[in-house]
Design a protein around this motif. Sequence first.
Motif, PDB file in Angstrom:
ATOM      1  N   GLY A  63      13.810   4.069  15.278  1.00 41.31           N
ATOM      2  CA  GLY A  63      14.534   2.887  15.719  1.00 41.31           C
ATOM      3  C   GLY A  63      14.368   1.726  14.763  1.00 41.31           C
ATOM      4  N   ALA A  64      13.160   1.587  14.203  1.00 47.01           N
ATOM      5  CA  ALA A  64      12.924   0.511  13.242  1.00 47.01           C
ATOM      6  C   ALA A  64      13.793   0.691  12.004  1.00 47.01           C
ATOM      7  CB  ALA A  64      11.450   0.465  12.858  1.00 47.01           C
ATOM      8  N   GLY A  79      13.706  -2.503  16.924  1.00 48.10           N
ATOM      9  CA  GLY A  79      13.780  -1.042  16.884  1.00 48.10           C
ATOM     10  C   GLY A  79      12.417  -0.402  17.007  1.00 48.10           C
ATOM     11  N   SER A  80      11.418  -0.990  16.380  1.00 52.03           N
ATOM     12  CA  SER A  80      10.064  -0.452  16.447  1.00 52.03           C
ATOM     13  C   SER A  80       9.483  -0.579  17.847  1.00 52.03           C
ATOM     14  CB  SER A  80       9.169  -1.183  15.444  1.00 52.03           C
ATOM     15  OG  SER A  80       7.839  -0.763  15.576  1.00 52.03           O
ATOM     16  N   ALA A  81       9.750  -1.691  18.497  1.00 52.38           N
ATOM     17  CA  ALA A  81       9.201  -1.922  19.831  1.00 52.38           C
ATOM     18  C   ALA A  81       9.819  -0.994  20.869  1.00 52.38           C
ATOM     19  CB  ALA A  81       9.421  -3.374  20.234  1.00 52.38           C
ATOM     20  N   MET A 111      14.325  -8.790  12.230  1.00 50.88           N
ATOM     21  CA  MET A 111      14.537  -8.756  13.667  1.00 50.88           C
ATOM     22  C   MET A 111      14.980  -7.373  14.131  1.00 50.88           C
ATOM     23  SD  MET A 111      16.720 -11.188  16.295  1.00 50.88           S
ATOM     24  CE  MET A 111      17.357 -12.113  14.987  1.00 50.88           C
ATOM     25  N   GLY A 112      15.853  -6.750  13.383  1.00 53.30           N
ATOM     26  CA  GLY A 112      16.284  -5.404  13.731  1.00 53.30           C
ATOM     27  C   GLY A 112      15.144  -4.402  13.668  1.00 53.30           C
TER      28      GLY A 112
END
Length: 66
Positions: A37-38, A29-31, A24-25
């Motif tokens: 961020g991912a 983060g990727s989005a 989920m993180g």
Amino acid sequence: MIKALLVVVRLIWTVLVVGAATLMGAVLGSARHGWIGAIALGTAGFGLGSLLAACPEVLLELLAEM
């Protein structure tokens, strides 16, 4: 026999909670922030998942409040 079953259940619980929090993180983060961020939010999710897996009553209490 019961102790072995408890060990297996705890192992499955830990893998599921840590894996779900990390995934989920990383997805969030990727989005929002791309690869950096991912990686950052995936690492944060891993840490949070580890804490929640170590203390399952906190996670179950959070889910019960929703």
